[in-house]
Design a protein around this motif. Structure first.
Motif, short mmCIF file in Angstrom:
data_model
loop_
_atom_site.label_atom_id
_atom_site.label_comp_id
_atom_site.label_asym_id
_atom_site.label_seq_id
_atom_site.Cartn_x
_atom_site.Cartn_y
_atom_site.Cartn_z
N ASN A 69 -4.48 8.93 -20.04
CA ASN A 69 -3.05 8.53 -20.04
C ASN A 69 -2.67 8.05 -18.64
O ASN A 69 -1.98 7.13 -18.28
CB ASN A 69 -2.25 9.56 -20.69
N THR A 70 -3.16 8.95 -17.50
CA THR A 70 -2.90 8.73 -16.17
C THR A 70 -3.48 7.41 -15.53
O THR A 70 -2.83 6.49 -14.98
CB THR A 70 -3.44 9.91 -15.48
N ILE A 71 -4.69 6.95 -16.02
CA ILE A 71 -5.36 5.94 -15.83
C ILE A 71 -4.67 4.61 -16.48
O ILE A 71 -4.49 3.47 -15.82
CB ILE A 71 -6.94 5.71 -16.19
N ALA A 72 -4.16 4.78 -17.57
CA ALA A 72 -3.52 3.65 -18.19
C ALA A 72 -2.10 3.31 -17.44
O ALA A 72 -1.84 2.38 -17.37
CB ALA A 72 -3.25 4.04 -19.73
N GLN A 73 -1.41 4.35 -17.01
CA GLN A 73 -0.27 4.25 -16.23
C GLN A 73 -0.58 3.65 -15.01
O GLN A 73 0.01 2.71 -14.51
CB GLN A 73 0.66 5.57 -16.09
N ILE A 74 -1.80 3.97 -14.41
CA ILE A 74 -2.19 3.24 -13.17
C ILE A 74 -2.37 1.86 -13.15
O ILE A 74 -1.85 0.93 -12.18
CB ILE A 74 -3.20 4.11 -12.22
N LYS A 89 4.20 5.59 -5.54
CA LYS A 89 4.27 5.60 -7.06
C LYS A 89 3.28 6.82 -7.61
O LYS A 89 3.39 7.30 -8.53
CB LYS A 89 3.82 4.32 -7.72
N LEU A 90 2.11 6.59 -6.89
CA LEU A 90 0.92 7.57 -7.51
C LEU A 90 1.43 9.06 -7.25
O LEU A 90 1.10 9.85 -8.12
CB LEU A 90 -0.26 7.30 -6.51
N LEU A 132 0.70 -1.21 -0.10
CA LEU A 132 -0.04 0.04 -0.13
C LEU A 132 0.90 1.40 -0.12
O LEU A 132 0.65 2.13 -0.75
CB LEU A 132 -0.81 0.00 1.39
N GLU A 133 1.88 1.22 0.79
CA GLU A 133 2.67 2.43 0.89
C GLU A 133 3.43 2.58 -0.32
O GLU A 133 3.85 3.68 -0.77
CB GLU A 133 3.84 2.12 2.02
N GLU A 134 3.97 1.44 -1.20
CA GLU A 134 4.80 1.76 -2.54
C GLU A 134 3.66 2.24 -3.41
O GLU A 134 4.23 3.17 -4.13
CB GLU A 134 5.21 0.21 -2.68
#
Length: 301
Positions: free
Chosen positions: A138-143, A80-81, A74-76
């Protein structure tokens, strides 16, 4: 030309503002109205665009995590987010918080929640605020490429509406500003021509006695610059008063501000330097160049 000659011509230009005060006043009024039309249109565009940006910032993307994801993971994921370029804020929303919020909003179903006991059917999540909703896909695709992601909820429909609204606003306000500039230029040109035409005999006499073009034009240049400078200063004061009055009215509209946010409205104190330079320099430059250009016809005798 000697400095004393330049000083004399500058003084003549300043004196001419008073000597020809009726035409100077007409030019002043036209420049004032023209600057106000263009200036207020530009300020309206920037504020509406800022309000849309404020509404955009209120949209949340919720990232649901797989059930059973450990604390280290969760912390990691949170790090990243937060490190993503288009994410301005990432706040953790535990399933316990979500469950308590759900029970508060559905108090009439208390018996149902009691039947669940300690079982919590919800999952942990992160709430994200994005910088540019145009890049939300694009942001959602990265997530989605990250591990332990269960699902993502994003306000796609609202995003599309805002993007269309921004495009329409840009074209409409751009057309209005362009039209105001053209109208102002035509009015200023005609007024300046009338002012110079009324003094055509003075120009021709100076030309016949051997005055150079620069000698003739400089007083007109100074006269136009002074008139434009005064018009710019007046436009600045009027804009300042109107702007503060409008902001004061909006501050009383609590319901409206709860939607757009007071921070979305640009305060005049944030832009007064740019507005001052635009009005004063723009007015002086337009007035000076307009006068000089319109003297050309009567110089060529």
């Amino acid at each position: 030309m000697k400095f004393s000659g330049i000083k004399y011509l500058v003084e003549q230009g300043i004196d001419n503002v008073w000597k020809n005060r009726m035409m100077a006043f007409a030019s002043f009024c036209v420049l004032l109205v023209s600057l106000l039309l263009v200036g207020l249109s530009v300020l309206a565009y920037y504020n509406v665009n800022s309000i849309i940006g404020g509404i955009e910032s209120k949209n949340e993307v919720i990232v649901y995590l797989e059930d059973g994801t450990n604390d280290a993971a969760l912390e990691e994921i949170g790090k990243k987010l937060e490190a993503m370029a288009n994410v301005t804020e990432a706040s953790f929303y535990s399933k316990e918080e979500a469950f308590e919020s759900l029970k508060s909003s559905m108090a009439e179903y208390e018996v149902l929640f009691e039947s669940l006991g300690d079982d919590n059917p919800l999952v942990d999540a992160y709430r994200l605020k994005v910088r540019d909703i145009g890049e939300i896909s694009n942001t959602i695709a990265q997530i989605e490429q990250m591990e332990h992601i269960y699902s993502i909820r994003a306000p796609y429909d609202f995003v599309n509406i805002l993007l269309q609204l921004r495009t329409i606003l840009t074209w409409v306000m751009g057309a209005i500003i362009f039209a105001m500039i053209i109208v102002s230029m035509v009015i200023i040109s005609n007024t300046t021509k009338a002012s110079v035409f009324a003094r055509r005999e003075e120009i021709q006499i100076m030309k016949y006695v051997g005055a150079t073009n620069a000698f003739i034009r400089l007083p007109f240049f100074v006269e136009g610059m002074v008139t434009g400078f005064l018009a710019g200063c007046s436009a600045l004061v009027i804009t300042w008063l109107l702007y503060d009055a409008l902001v004061g009215i909006l501050q009383d509209q609590v319901a409206l501000l709860s939607i757009i946010g007071m921070g979305s409205i640009i305060q005049f104190s944030e832009i007064y330097i740019k507005v001052t330079l635009a009005y004063v320099l723009g007015g002086a430059l337009i007035g000076a160049l307009g006068s000089v250009i319109c003297t050309r016809r009567h110089i060529n005798v």
